[in-house]
Design a protein around this motif. Sequence first.
Motif, short mmCIF file in Angstrom:
data_model
loop_
_atom_site.label_atom_id
_atom_site.label_comp_id
_atom_site.label_asym_id
_atom_site.label_seq_id
_atom_site.Cartn_x
_atom_site.Cartn_y
_atom_site.Cartn_z
N VAL A 291 0.84 -1.21 0.00
CA VAL A 291 0.00 0.00 0.00
C VAL A 291 0.87 1.25 0.00
O VAL A 291 0.60 2.22 -0.73
CB VAL A 291 -0.94 -0.02 1.22
CG1 VAL A 291 -1.66 1.33 1.36
CG2 VAL A 291 -1.97 -1.14 1.08
N THR A 292 1.93 1.25 0.81
CA THR A 292 2.83 2.41 0.87
C THR A 292 3.55 2.62 -0.45
O THR A 292 3.70 3.77 -0.92
CB THR A 292 3.85 2.22 2.00
OG1 THR A 292 3.16 1.98 3.23
CG2 THR A 292 4.72 3.45 2.15
N GLN A 293 3.98 1.53 -1.07
CA GLN A 293 4.67 1.64 -2.36
C GLN A 293 3.74 2.20 -3.43
O GLN A 293 4.14 3.05 -4.23
CB GLN A 293 5.18 0.26 -2.78
CG GLN A 293 6.03 0.27 -4.05
CD GLN A 293 6.53 -1.13 -4.41
OE1 GLN A 293 6.16 -2.12 -3.76
NE2 GLN A 293 7.36 -1.20 -5.42
N ILE B 130 -5.13 -0.50 -2.95
CA ILE B 130 -5.74 -1.75 -2.48
C ILE B 130 -5.23 -2.93 -3.30
O ILE B 130 -4.88 -3.99 -2.74
CB ILE B 130 -7.27 -1.66 -2.55
CG1 ILE B 130 -7.79 -0.61 -1.57
CG2 ILE B 130 -7.91 -3.01 -2.27
CD1 ILE B 130 -9.27 -0.34 -1.68
N ALA B 131 -5.16 -2.77 -4.61
CA ALA B 131 -4.74 -3.86 -5.49
C ALA B 131 -3.30 -4.27 -5.22
O ALA B 131 -2.98 -5.46 -5.13
CB ALA B 131 -4.91 -3.45 -6.95
N LYS C 127 0.63 -7.98 -2.97
CA LYS C 127 1.88 -8.23 -2.23
C LYS C 127 1.65 -9.14 -1.03
O LYS C 127 2.53 -9.92 -0.66
CB LYS C 127 2.49 -6.91 -1.78
CG LYS C 127 3.96 -7.03 -1.41
CD LYS C 127 4.67 -5.70 -1.52
CE LYS C 127 6.17 -5.88 -1.39
NZ LYS C 127 6.91 -4.60 -1.59
N GLY C 128 0.48 -9.06 -0.42
CA GLY C 128 0.22 -9.89 0.75
C GLY C 128 -0.29 -11.27 0.43
O GLY C 128 -0.09 -12.20 1.21
N ALA C 129 -0.96 -11.43 -0.71
CA ALA C 129 -1.55 -12.73 -1.06
C ALA C 129 -1.22 -13.15 -2.47
O ALA C 129 -1.97 -13.89 -3.10
CB ALA C 129 -3.06 -12.68 -0.88
N PHE D 17 -5.60 -0.47 5.27
CA PHE D 17 -4.36 0.31 5.20
C PHE D 17 -4.44 1.37 4.10
O PHE D 17 -3.88 2.46 4.25
CB PHE D 17 -3.16 -0.60 4.98
CG PHE D 17 -2.70 -1.31 6.22
CD1 PHE D 17 -2.11 -0.61 7.26
CD2 PHE D 17 -2.88 -2.67 6.36
CE1 PHE D 17 -1.70 -1.26 8.42
CE2 PHE D 17 -2.47 -3.33 7.51
CZ PHE D 17 -1.88 -2.63 8.54
N ALA D 18 -5.15 1.06 3.01
CA ALA D 18 -5.31 2.06 1.95
C ALA D 18 -6.18 3.22 2.44
O ALA D 18 -5.88 4.39 2.16
CB ALA D 18 -5.94 1.42 0.72
N LEU D 19 -7.24 2.93 3.19
CA LEU D 19 -8.07 3.99 3.75
C LEU D 19 -7.28 4.82 4.76
O LEU D 19 -7.44 6.04 4.83
CB LEU D 19 -9.30 3.38 4.42
CG LEU D 19 -10.34 2.73 3.50
CD1 LEU D 19 -11.43 2.05 4.32
CD2 LEU D 19 -10.95 3.77 2.56
N GLN D 20 -6.42 4.16 5.53
CA GLN D 20 -5.62 4.89 6.50
C GLN D 20 -4.59 5.79 5.82
O GLN D 20 -4.40 6.95 6.23
CB GLN D 20 -4.93 3.89 7.44
CG GLN D 20 -4.24 4.50 8.64
CD GLN D 20 -2.83 4.97 8.33
OE1 GLN D 20 -2.14 4.38 7.49
NE2 GLN D 20 -2.39 6.01 9.03
#
Length: 306
Positions: A134-136, A149-150, A155-157, A197-200
Amino acid sequence: MDWFGLLGLDELSHGLANLSMFPYFDVAHYVVSIMALREQPGALEVSRVSPLACWFSSMLFCFGGAVLSAIMLAEPAVAPLSNSTSVLLASITWYLVFYCPVDLVYSCAALLPLRLVLSGMKEVTRTWKVLGGVTQAHSKYKDSLLVMIAIGWAKGAGGGLISNFEQLVRGVWKPETNEFLKMSYPTKITLIGAVLFALQQSHYLPVQTHHLMLVYTVFTVANKARMMLTGSSASPFAAIESAVYKALFAGHSPYAALAAEVKKARIDRGATNGTSATKAAIGGNGAAEGPSGSLKAKEESEKKVN
C-alpha cells in the motif's frame, strides 16, 4: 480519547512497527509457505522427479506477492529475486523441508505447537507485506485508492493469486481453483487488510499506522491460532458474506416474471392436453359401449318374444 495510550498499548504498537522481519520472521514465512507446497497433491512426487520445478514452485510460494506486485507496477518481475540473501535463505529452507535426511525438518515443523508459532510469525509478515504494498503504491499513485488496495492485496496474497501459474510449473492445470472464483481465507483477510491500510494512508480512516498494524496483526494471529486449534477452515466473515451476497447479488431476477409466465403457460398447456386426452378416451369408451349395449338389449327383447 487515545484508547491505545489508556490501555498501555502505545509502546507495544511502536515496538511492532519497528520490528525487523529478517531473519526469524522471514524464515518462518519460508517454512510455512514451503510446507504448504509440500502438502499439495502430487508435490512430493514432483520434488523427486524434477527438483528444479519444485524449487521454482517454492520460490513462487515465498516471493509470489513481491513478483505479482512488481508486474502490476511495471517493474522487473525478477526484482524481488535480486536479494541474494533472501533467495539463499529460502532455497536452504526448501531443501531442508523436502530433502532433509529422515525427513527431520518437516516432521518437527509439522508438530502443532511449533507450527502454531511459525504460522503466527507468518501472519506478522503478512501485515508488513500488505502495508509495504500500500505504501509503495501510495508513493506513485497518491490519489488512487483502488491501486493501493490492489498492490497491497497482491503483495500480501500474491502466492495464492498466482496459484494457477504455480500449478502449471508442476504440470497441474486446475482452473476451478482460481482464487477469484473461490477465495481462501488468507486471500480474504489480506484483501481486508489492504482496504484498511489504503483507507488509513488516504486519511479516510482516522487512526495511526502503528495502531492499525497492531490491531490487524493481533486479529490475524488470534484467528489463525483459533482455526488451527479447532481444525476449522470456516471464515469468521461467513455470516457477513452470506448476508451481503443475499442482499446484493441473489435478489429478484428481472427475468423471474417472464420465466414464471412461461412456466405457467407450459403447465396450462399440459393440463389442457391432459383434459382433452381424458375426454377423448372417455368418449371413445362410451361410443364403444353404446352399440354393444343396444345390441344386448335387442337380443334380450328377442328372447322374451320367442
